[in-house]
Design a protein around this motif. Structure first.
Motif, PDB file in Angstrom:
ATOM      1  N   GLU A 124       0.458  -1.250   0.355  1.00 30.09           N
ATOM      2  CA  GLU A 124       0.241   0.401  -0.202  1.00 30.09           C
ATOM      3  C   GLU A 124       1.036   1.215  -0.145  1.00 30.09           C
ATOM      4  OE1 GLU A 124      -4.272   1.327   2.427  1.00 30.09           O
ATOM      5  OE2 GLU A 124      -2.365   0.856   3.921  1.00 30.09           O
ATOM      6  N   GLU A 125       1.865   0.996   0.506  1.00 30.69           N
ATOM      7  CA  GLU A 125       2.485   2.231   0.891  1.00 30.69           C
ATOM      8  C   GLU A 125       3.497   2.699  -0.396  1.00 30.69           C
ATOM      9  OE1 GLU A 125       4.068   2.226   5.466  1.00 30.69           O
ATOM     10  OE2 GLU A 125       5.080   0.896   3.862  1.00 30.69           O
ATOM     11  N   ARG A 126       4.182   1.175  -1.209  1.00 25.72           N
ATOM     12  CA  ARG A 126       4.670   1.228  -2.489  1.00 25.72           C
ATOM     13  C   ARG A 126       3.540   1.992  -3.564  1.00 25.72           C
ATOM     14  NH1 ARG A 126       9.338  -0.188  -4.777  1.00 25.72           N
ATOM     15  NH2 ARG A 126       9.560  -1.847  -2.681  1.00 25.72           N
ATOM     16  N   ALA A 127       2.321   1.616  -3.890  1.00 29.87           N
ATOM     17  CA  ALA A 127       1.377   2.150  -4.479  1.00 29.87           C
ATOM     18  C   ALA A 127       1.390   3.369  -4.747  1.00 29.87           C
ATOM     19  CB  ALA A 127       0.515   1.396  -4.278  1.00 29.87           C
ATOM     20  N   PHE A 128       0.802   4.675  -3.129  1.00 24.38           N
ATOM     21  CA  PHE A 128       1.496   5.510  -3.236  1.00 24.38           C
ATOM     22  C   PHE A 128       2.335   6.286  -2.928  1.00 24.38           C
ATOM     23  CE2 PHE A 128       2.070   9.232   0.020  1.00 24.38           C
ATOM     24  CZ  PHE A 128       0.447  10.151  -0.208  1.00 24.38           C
ATOM     25  N   LEU A 129       3.366   6.081  -2.763  1.00 26.11           N
ATOM     26  CA  LEU A 129       4.640   6.459  -3.295  1.00 26.11           C
ATOM     27  C   LEU A 129       4.991   6.416  -4.251  1.00 26.11           C
ATOM     28  CD1 LEU A 129       6.712   5.220  -0.237  1.00 26.11           C
ATOM     29  CD2 LEU A 129       6.263   7.322  -0.513  1.00 26.11           C
ATOM     30  N   GLU A 130       4.495   5.628  -5.260  1.00 27.79           N
ATOM     31  CA  GLU A 130       4.854   5.332  -6.231  1.00 27.79           C
ATOM     32  C   GLU A 130       3.973   6.232  -7.571  1.00 27.79           C
ATOM     33  OE1 GLU A 130       6.283   4.167  -8.992  1.00 27.79           O
ATOM     34  OE2 GLU A 130       7.013   2.692  -8.030  1.00 27.79           O
ATOM     35  N   THR A 131       3.303   7.303  -7.045  1.00 23.33           N
ATOM     36  CA  THR A 131       2.239   8.134  -7.707  1.00 23.33           C
ATOM     37  C   THR A 131       3.356   9.284  -8.081  1.00 23.33           C
ATOM     38  OG1 THR A 131       1.030   9.087  -5.174  1.00 23.33           O
ATOM     39  CG2 THR A 131      -0.011   6.961  -7.162  1.00 23.33           C
ATOM     40  N   TYR A 132       4.401  10.094  -6.773  1.00 22.31           N
ATOM     41  CA  TYR A 132       5.562  10.857  -6.846  1.00 22.31           C
ATOM     42  C   TYR A 132       6.523  10.524  -6.947  1.00 22.31           C
ATOM     43  CZ  TYR A 132       1.392  13.358  -3.969  1.00 22.31           C
ATOM     44  OH  TYR A 132       0.554  13.469  -3.833  1.00 22.31           O
ATOM     45  N   ARG A 133       7.014   9.464  -7.381  1.00 23.79           N
ATOM     46  CA  ARG A 133       7.924   8.571  -8.524  1.00 23.79           C
ATOM     47  C   ARG A 133       8.707   9.688  -9.380  1.00 23.79           C
ATOM     48  NH1 ARG A 133      10.371   2.646  -8.557  1.00 23.79           N
ATOM     49  NH2 ARG A 133      11.983   3.645  -9.058  1.00 23.79           N
ATOM     50  N   ASP A 134      10.269   9.692  -9.625  1.00 19.83           N
ATOM     51  CA  ASP A 134      10.383  10.560 -10.967  1.00 19.83           C
ATOM     52  C   ASP A 134      12.143   9.612 -10.677  1.00 19.83           C
ATOM     53  OD1 ASP A 134      10.985  11.549 -12.833  1.00 19.83           O
ATOM     54  OD2 ASP A 134      11.479  13.582 -11.901  1.00 19.83           O
ATOM     55  N   ASP A 135      12.405   9.080 -11.585  1.00 24.62           N
ATOM     56  CA  ASP A 135      13.871   8.453 -11.468  1.00 24.62           C
ATOM     57  C   ASP A 135      14.572   9.835 -12.040  1.00 24.62           C
ATOM     58  OD1 ASP A 135      13.198   6.324  -9.836  1.00 24.62           O
ATOM     59  OD2 ASP A 135      12.651   5.619 -11.939  1.00 24.62           O
ATOM     60  N   GLU A 136      13.954  10.105 -12.825  1.00 21.19           N
ATOM     61  CA  GLU A 136      15.351  10.906 -13.803  1.00 21.19           C
ATOM     62  C   GLU A 136      15.198  12.703 -13.333  1.00 21.19           C
ATOM     63  OE1 GLU A 136      17.160  10.450 -16.726  1.00 21.19           O
ATOM     64  OE2 GLU A 136      15.321   9.003 -16.479  1.00 21.19           O
ATOM     65  N   ARG A 137      16.708  12.915 -12.833  1.00 18.03           N
ATOM     66  CA  ARG A 137      17.011  14.271 -12.585  1.00 18.03           C
ATOM     67  C   ARG A 137      16.870  15.235 -13.239  1.00 18.03           C
ATOM     68  NH1 ARG A 137      22.570  14.227  -9.433  1.00 18.03           N
ATOM     69  NH2 ARG A 137      22.325  16.121  -9.010  1.00 18.03           N
ATOM     70  N   THR A 138      16.190  16.102 -13.112  1.00 20.51           N
ATOM     71  CA  THR A 138      16.613  18.037 -14.152  1.00 20.51           C
ATOM     72  C   THR A 138      17.460  18.133 -14.707  1.00 20.51           C
ATOM     73  OG1 THR A 138      16.062  19.356 -12.196  1.00 20.51           O
ATOM     74  CG2 THR A 138      13.757  18.743 -13.338  1.00 20.51           C
ATOM     75  N   GLU A 139      17.476  18.324 -15.665  1.00 23.05           N
ATOM     76  CA  GLU A 139      18.881  19.611 -16.338  1.00 23.05           C
ATOM     77  C   GLU A 139      18.965  20.172 -15.456  1.00 23.05           C
ATOM     78  OE1 GLU A 139      21.387  18.664 -18.613  1.00 23.05           O
ATOM     79  OE2 GLU A 139      20.256  16.397 -19.079  1.00 23.05           O
ATOM     80  N   GLU A 140      18.034  21.095 -14.611  1.00 23.06           N
ATOM     81  CA  GLU A 140      18.687  22.302 -13.654  1.00 23.06           C
ATOM     82  C   GLU A 140      19.221  21.734 -12.448  1.00 23.06           C
ATOM     83  OE1 GLU A 140      16.581  26.019 -11.451  1.00 23.06           O
ATOM     84  OE2 GLU A 140      15.296  24.605 -12.087  1.00 23.06           O
ATOM     85  N   ALA A 141      18.973  20.204 -12.011  1.00 28.49           N
ATOM     86  CA  ALA A 141      19.781  19.452 -10.819  1.00 28.49           C
ATOM     87  C   ALA A 141      20.775  18.797 -11.254  1.00 28.49           C
ATOM     88  CB  ALA A 141      18.188  18.417  -9.941  1.00 28.49           C
ATOM     89  N   VAL A 142      21.243  18.583 -12.306  1.00 30.15           N
ATOM     90  CA  VAL A 142      22.295  17.966 -12.835  1.00 30.15           C
ATOM     91  C   VAL A 142      23.494  19.318 -12.489  1.00 30.15           C
ATOM     92  CG1 VAL A 142      23.954  17.490 -14.815  1.00 30.15           C
ATOM     93  CG2 VAL A 142      21.402  16.288 -13.855  1.00 30.15           C
ATOM     94  N   ALA A 143      22.870  20.527 -13.019  1.00 36.88           N
ATOM     95  CA  ALA A 143      23.939  21.399 -13.008  1.00 36.88           C
ATOM     96  C   ALA A 143      24.279  22.182 -11.639  1.00 36.88           C
ATOM     97  CB  ALA A 143      23.204  22.884 -13.143  1.00 36.88           C
ATOM     98  N   VAL A 144      23.663  21.765 -10.460  1.00 37.75           N
ATOM     99  CA  VAL A 144      24.304  22.459  -9.693  1.00 37.75           C
ATOM    100  C   VAL A 144      26.290  21.585  -8.626  1.00 37.75           C
ATOM    101  CG1 VAL A 144      23.884  21.757  -6.669  1.00 37.75           C
ATOM    102  CG2 VAL A 144      21.776  21.910  -8.299  1.00 37.75           C
TER     103      VAL A 144
END
Length: 144
Positions: A124-144
């Motif tokens: 149940e926790e996994r199913a809920f958390l999957e709705t907020y999942r993003d494995d990709e880092r944004t270009e902006e985040a990579v620039a840090v």
């Protein structure tokens, strides 16, 4: 990708001697946003999900610019980058319309308080958390 958005007020006591929000206070902002996501928005009433407890295993924070105290809240965006059998990795941005002040990650381990040991992430926790999942880092985040 869905990000959870939390509007976090700045408190007068958050300031340090230099007039901006103290670095340690940002951990509290991250915690408030994460708790808002997992406990307020968790699966329906009567669910035991997220109720058993959790412990923070790791924080990683990049301070990008000072945040001067003001009366308008900042936005803390939170999303999930990894869900393993016994941990959840959250990512955050603390920002306003003009700037990103902090980028951070937290590793949280579900914990059985009664037994005094870590536990597995439930289906149940996994199913809920999957709705907020993003494995990709944004270009902006990579620039840090």
């Amino acid at each position: 990708m869905a990000r959870h958005v939390y509007r976090c007020p700045l408190r007068w006591s958050d300031m340090d001697a230099f007039g901006h929000v103290n670095n340690a206070v940002f951990i509290r902002y991250l915690e408030e946003a994460r708790i808002d996501l997992t406990f307020r928005l968790a699966p329906g009433e009567g669910s035991d999900s997220f109720a058993g407890g959790s412990v923070v295993a790791r924080h990683e924070i990049d301070y990008l610019r000072p945040l001067v105290h003001r009366y308008e809240p900042v936005t803390v965006e939170t999303w999930v980058t990894k869900i393993s059998a016994a941990s959840v990795h959250y990512s955050y941005e603390v920002k306003d319309e003009e700037h990103v002040y902090v980028r951070a990650t937290t590793v949280v381990v579900p914990y059985n308080l009664a037994a005094g040991r870590p536990r597995r992430v439930t289906a149940e926790e996994r199913a809920f958390l999957e709705t907020y999942r993003d494995d990709e880092r944004t270009e902006e985040a990579v620039a840090v």
